[in-house]
Design an enzyme around this catalytic site. Structure first.
Site, PDB file in Angstrom:
ATOM      1  N   VAL A   1       0.830  -1.210   0.000  1.00 50.05           N
ATOM      2  CA  VAL A   1       0.000   0.000   0.000  1.00 50.05           C
ATOM      3  C   VAL A   1       0.869   1.266   0.000  1.00 50.05           C
ATOM      4  CG1 VAL A   1      -1.877   1.227   1.151  1.00 50.05           C
ATOM      5  CG2 VAL A   1      -1.779  -1.268   1.294  1.00 50.05           C
TER       6      VAL A   1
ATOM      7  N   ASP B   1      -8.206 -10.812  10.781  1.00 51.35           N
ATOM      8  CA  ASP B   1      -8.321  -9.541  10.065  1.00 51.35           C
ATOM      9  C   ASP B   1      -9.793  -9.134   9.940  1.00 51.35           C
ATOM     10  OD1 ASP B   1      -6.994  -7.540   7.962  1.00 51.35           O
ATOM     11  OD2 ASP B   1      -8.765  -8.398   7.011  1.00 51.35           O
TER      12      ASP B   1
ATOM     13  N   LYS C   1     -11.800  -5.866  11.611  1.00 45.38           N
ATOM     14  CA  LYS C   1     -12.639  -4.941  10.844  1.00 45.38           C
ATOM     15  C   LYS C   1     -14.064  -4.917  11.403  1.00 45.38           C
ATOM     16  CE  LYS C   1      -9.919  -5.582   6.660  1.00 45.38           C
ATOM     17  NZ  LYS C   1      -9.688  -6.476   5.526  1.00 45.38           N
TER      18      LYS C   1
HETATM   19  P1  NDP Z   1       3.542  -4.608   3.730  1.00 46.49           P
HETATM   20  O1  NDP Z   1       3.947  -5.694   4.645  1.00 46.49           O
HETATM   21  O2  NDP Z   1       3.521  -4.845   2.268  1.00 46.49           O
HETATM   22  O3  NDP Z   1       4.466  -3.323   3.991  1.00 46.49           O
HETATM   23  C1  NDP Z   1       4.832  -2.894   5.266  1.00 46.49           C
HETATM   24  C2  NDP Z   1       5.830  -1.748   5.131  1.00 46.49           C
HETATM   25  O4  NDP Z   1       6.129  -1.247   6.431  1.00 46.49           O
HETATM   26  C3  NDP Z   1       7.155  -2.152   4.498  1.00 46.49           C
HETATM   27  O5  NDP Z   1       7.615  -1.143   3.630  1.00 46.49           O
HETATM   28  C4  NDP Z   1       8.099  -2.287   5.690  1.00 46.49           C
HETATM   29  O6  NDP Z   1       9.436  -1.942   5.409  1.00 46.49           O
HETATM   30  C5  NDP Z   1       7.519  -1.243   6.622  1.00 46.49           C
HETATM   31  N1  NDP Z   1       7.801  -1.587   8.015  1.00 46.49           N
HETATM   32  C6  NDP Z   1       7.368  -2.670   8.681  1.00 46.49           C
HETATM   33  N2  NDP Z   1       7.863  -2.665   9.935  1.00 46.49           N
HETATM   34  C7  NDP Z   1       8.609  -1.551  10.032  1.00 46.49           C
HETATM   35  C8  NDP Z   1       9.404  -0.989  11.047  1.00 46.49           C
HETATM   36  N3  NDP Z   1       9.534  -1.591  12.227  1.00 46.49           N
HETATM   37  N4  NDP Z   1      10.045   0.178  10.816  1.00 46.49           N
HETATM   38  C9  NDP Z   1       9.944   0.794   9.613  1.00 46.49           C
HETATM   39  N5  NDP Z   1       9.217   0.304   8.591  1.00 46.49           N
HETATM   40  C10 NDP Z   1       8.574  -0.852   8.803  1.00 46.49           C
HETATM   41  O7  NDP Z   1       2.113  -4.129   4.219  1.00 46.49           O
HETATM   42  P2  NDP Z   1       0.879  -3.577   3.359  1.00 46.49           P
HETATM   43  O8  NDP Z   1       1.313  -2.422   2.562  1.00 46.49           O
HETATM   44  O9  NDP Z   1       0.193  -4.704   2.699  1.00 46.49           O
HETATM   45  O10 NDP Z   1      -0.107  -3.095   4.528  1.00 46.49           O
HETATM   46  C11 NDP Z   1       0.150  -1.906   5.244  1.00 46.49           C
HETATM   47  C12 NDP Z   1      -1.057  -1.656   6.160  1.00 46.49           C
HETATM   48  O11 NDP Z   1      -2.212  -1.500   5.357  1.00 46.49           O
HETATM   49  C13 NDP Z   1      -1.355  -2.794   7.133  1.00 46.49           C
HETATM   50  O12 NDP Z   1      -1.854  -2.253   8.332  1.00 46.49           O
HETATM   51  C14 NDP Z   1      -2.458  -3.576   6.414  1.00 46.49           C
HETATM   52  O13 NDP Z   1      -3.272  -4.278   7.300  1.00 46.49           O
HETATM   53  C15 NDP Z   1      -3.212  -2.427   5.772  1.00 46.49           C
HETATM   54  N6  NDP Z   1      -4.003  -2.793   4.598  1.00 46.49           N
HETATM   55  C16 NDP Z   1      -3.426  -3.517   3.588  1.00 46.49           C
HETATM   56  C17 NDP Z   1      -4.158  -3.810   2.457  1.00 46.49           C
HETATM   57  C18 NDP Z   1      -3.583  -4.603   1.344  1.00 46.49           C
HETATM   58  O14 NDP Z   1      -4.336  -4.939   0.402  1.00 46.49           O
HETATM   59  N7  NDP Z   1      -2.306  -4.940   1.353  1.00 46.49           N
HETATM   60  C19 NDP Z   1      -5.546  -3.324   2.300  1.00 46.49           C
HETATM   61  C20 NDP Z   1      -6.028  -2.561   3.418  1.00 46.49           C
HETATM   62  C21 NDP Z   1      -5.273  -2.312   4.521  1.00 46.49           C
HETATM   63  P3  NDP Z   1      10.333  -2.860   4.431  1.00 46.49           P
HETATM   64  O15 NDP Z   1       9.672  -2.753   3.075  1.00 46.49           O
HETATM   65  O16 NDP Z   1      11.679  -2.234   4.456  1.00 46.49           O
HETATM   66  O17 NDP Z   1      10.264  -4.247   5.000  1.00 46.49           O
HETATM   67  N1  HSE Z   2      -5.380  -8.671   4.070  1.00 49.30           N
HETATM   68  C1  HSE Z   2      -6.500  -7.822   3.943  1.00 49.30           C
HETATM   69  C2  HSE Z   2      -7.551  -8.507   3.097  1.00 49.30           C
HETATM   70  C3  HSE Z   2      -6.103  -6.520   3.314  1.00 49.30           C
HETATM   71  O1  HSE Z   2      -7.226  -9.490   2.429  1.00 49.30           O
HETATM   72  O2  HSE Z   2      -8.693  -8.058   3.096  1.00 49.30           O
HETATM   73  C4  HSE Z   2      -7.224  -5.509   3.275  1.00 49.30           C
HETATM   74  O3  HSE Z   2      -7.566  -5.085   4.549  1.00 49.30           O
END
Ligand code: NDP
Ligand code: HSE
Length: 454
Positions: free
Chosen positions: A17, A202, A206
């Site tokens: 995201v 999850d 929600k």
């Molecule tokens: P990812 O696991 O793809 O990305 C997480 C990011 O956070 C990475 O860039 C990671 O860094 C960084 N990160 C994690 N831990 C740390 C830390 N300790 N310090 C600094 N940076 C950190 O997650 P998503 O993008 O999929 O999801 C992000 C949020 O959005 C979550 O809360 C998820 O539940 C929510 N969400 C996700 C959806 C989806 O479809 N993916 C939809 C709706 C909500 P690095 O890349 O260097 O490891």
């Molecule tokens: N892991 C979550 C899902 C991302 O599959 O719906 C969106 O919140």
């Protein structure tokens, strides 16, 4: 171009995201400035690993591993790291530093929401979280703002994209659970630990967020009944299809009114049977759909992408624009209310329909015994289908409705009974199923699924 004031935006996380949010912020800066009434300057992106592969081509100089320093002096902090720590600490740090926060982190809000909202209230900051439930679908704002003058009675929907993607592919293509889960991970739908998706955590997070908003009540995560989809196998999907259903992981949030007028709520997540003609049955792939029933508004339906990097970035950026406008114009948004504080009832109080699948001895009187146990347990039968699954020599497998299978030999083999019930109380149902299992005529309780969507 209009001479806008510049707001400093800090992004924490550049995963599925976060990388899309950064990309869109940089690509559409001028348009977003016109909508927000402020120039949104992406001051930096905090990640764990500076050399990590990104889904978008982002300037290297924006990246840092020092989230704490990045936050200081920021007007808006976008938290897209996920998980509880260090997300919680950084969000509280952002609020204390005077920033508004935008987050998609349902795990954080469902477990530490009160702490985060109280911290924000104390300093007059706002926390925006449209992307925390149902991905790109606008559902938080409708519940928090648009329906603030109404009384929500029920929310029912598919709120996890990963599990819908898995169940849909199993249903439409006969795909293997583990293979499809791996694809959902590759496509960026799944949580960092996909157990959160497949075990229903999850969706439960929600559901807690949606129920809190809808019923103006703090809903702790442990008040949400949760079952995942790991027990759903190809045979259950086929059996559901045969009976005219599809299996979906549903979140149900209900306001219950007792005879004395007292109110409570039920919040639950489980795989359930949905009739194939129901709109929820046509929610394919990683899409989500949420039905909201409100006293004055009636029935409302929200549908769209429930997961995915760029789709979710849309909801995040909508919040960023709202936060920027508030920063410029001042004032407070429509805050959370926990005025009602309704008690949550345990799952045993829930009333719904069920489908019970049993393997039984294929003998005279078995159906009568099963019917007797159901009747004693106050569970009323709506439909019965029997299939001979292990016939003796000379007895062909057959299917019949409410009859002992024709052609089978007395005392021979096993049969599968699929029993649809009328509405029953969950506690009565589960006690009855225990009695069936111990009855001596039931070889195996294959599955018990709720039927929702009527
Ligand atoms: P990812 O696991 O793809 O990305 C997480 C990011 O956070 C990475 O860039 C990671 O860094 C960084 N990160 C994690 N831990 C740390 C830390 N300790 N310090 C600094 N940076 C950190 O997650 P998503 O993008 O999929 O999801 C992000 C949020 O959005 C979550 O809360 C998820 O539940 C929510 N969400 C996700 C959806 C989806 O479809 N993916 C939809 C709706 C909500 P690095 O890349 O260097 O490891
Ligand atoms: N892991 C979550 C899902 C991302 O599959 O719906 C969106 O919140």
């Amino acid at each position: 171009m209009t001479d806008y004031r510049t707001l400093r935006v800090a992004l924490l996380g550049a995963g599925a995201v976060g990388s899309q949010v950064a990309d869109l912020l940089l690509k559409h800066g001028d348009e977003l400035a016109d909508r927000a009434g402020a120039k949104l300057e992406l001051a930096g992106i905090a990640v764990r690993n500076l050399d990590g592969k990104r889904d978008a081509d982002l300037p290297r100089e924006l990246f840092t591993t020092d989230a704490e320093t990045l936050i200081v002096g920021s007007d808006i902090v976008i938290e897209l790291m996920g998980g509880i720590e260090p997300a919680r600490t950084q969000v509280l740090h952002a609020i204390a530093s005077g920033a508004d926060v935008v987050t998609a982190n349902k795990a954080l809000l469902a477990t530490h929401g009160s702490e985060v909202f109280e911290a924000a209230d104390q300093v007059g900051a706002e926390v925006y979280y449209e992307a925390a439930a149902a991905g790109a679908i606008p559902i938080i704002r409708p519940l928090r703002d648009s329906l603030a003058g109404d009384r929500v009675v029920r929310i029912m929907g598919i709120v996890n994209g990963t599990t819908n993607y898995i169940l849909d592919r199993m249903d439409t293509e006969g795909a293997d659970f583990a293979d499809v889960l791996a694809q959902a991970q590759e496509l960026g739908y799944a949580e960092a630990d996909p157990t959160a998706d497949v075990e229903g955590y999850d969706a439960a997070q929600k559901a807690a967020i949606l129920a809190s908003l809808a019923f103006h009540t703090t809903v702790p995560l442990d008040a949400v009944h949760r079952e995942g989809i790991t027990s759903v196998d190809a045979a259950m999907i086929e059996s559901a299809r045969h009976a005219g259903y599809v299996i979906k992981l549903l979140a149900v949030c209900e306001r219950l009114t007792a005879d004395d007028g007292s109110e409570s709520i039920s919040v639950r997540v489980y795989p359930a049977l949905v009739e194939r003609t129901h709109p929820l049955a046509s929610v394919h792939g990683a899409n989500n759909a949420v039905f909201v029933q409100a006293e004055a508004a009636g029935d409302l339906m929200f549908y769209g992408a429930g997961a995915g990097g760029v789709q979710t970035a849309s909801a995040v950026l909508g919040d960023v624009v709202s936060a920027a406008r508030r920063h410029i114009a001042g004032g407070v948004g429509v805050g959370e209310s926990t005025r009602a504080n309704l008690p949550a009832v345990p799952i045993g109080h829930v009333i719904t329909r069920y489908q019970i699948t049993l393997e039984v001895d294929d003998q005279p009187g078995v159906l009568a015994t099963v019917a007797g146990i159901l009747s004693e347990g106050r569970v009323s039968i709506a439909t019965v289908e029997q299939t001979v699954i292990e016939a003796s020599v000379g007895a062909a497998a057959s299917t019949g409705s409410a009859t002992e299978a024709e052609g089978s030999t007395i005392g021979a083999g096993s049969a599968r009974l699929v029993i649809g019930t009328h509405k029953a109380r969950e506690q009565d149902l589960s006690e009855t199923v225990e009695r069936l299992a111990a009855s001596g005529v039931v070889e195996r309780v294959v599955s018990v699924l709720r039927v929702e969507g009527n």
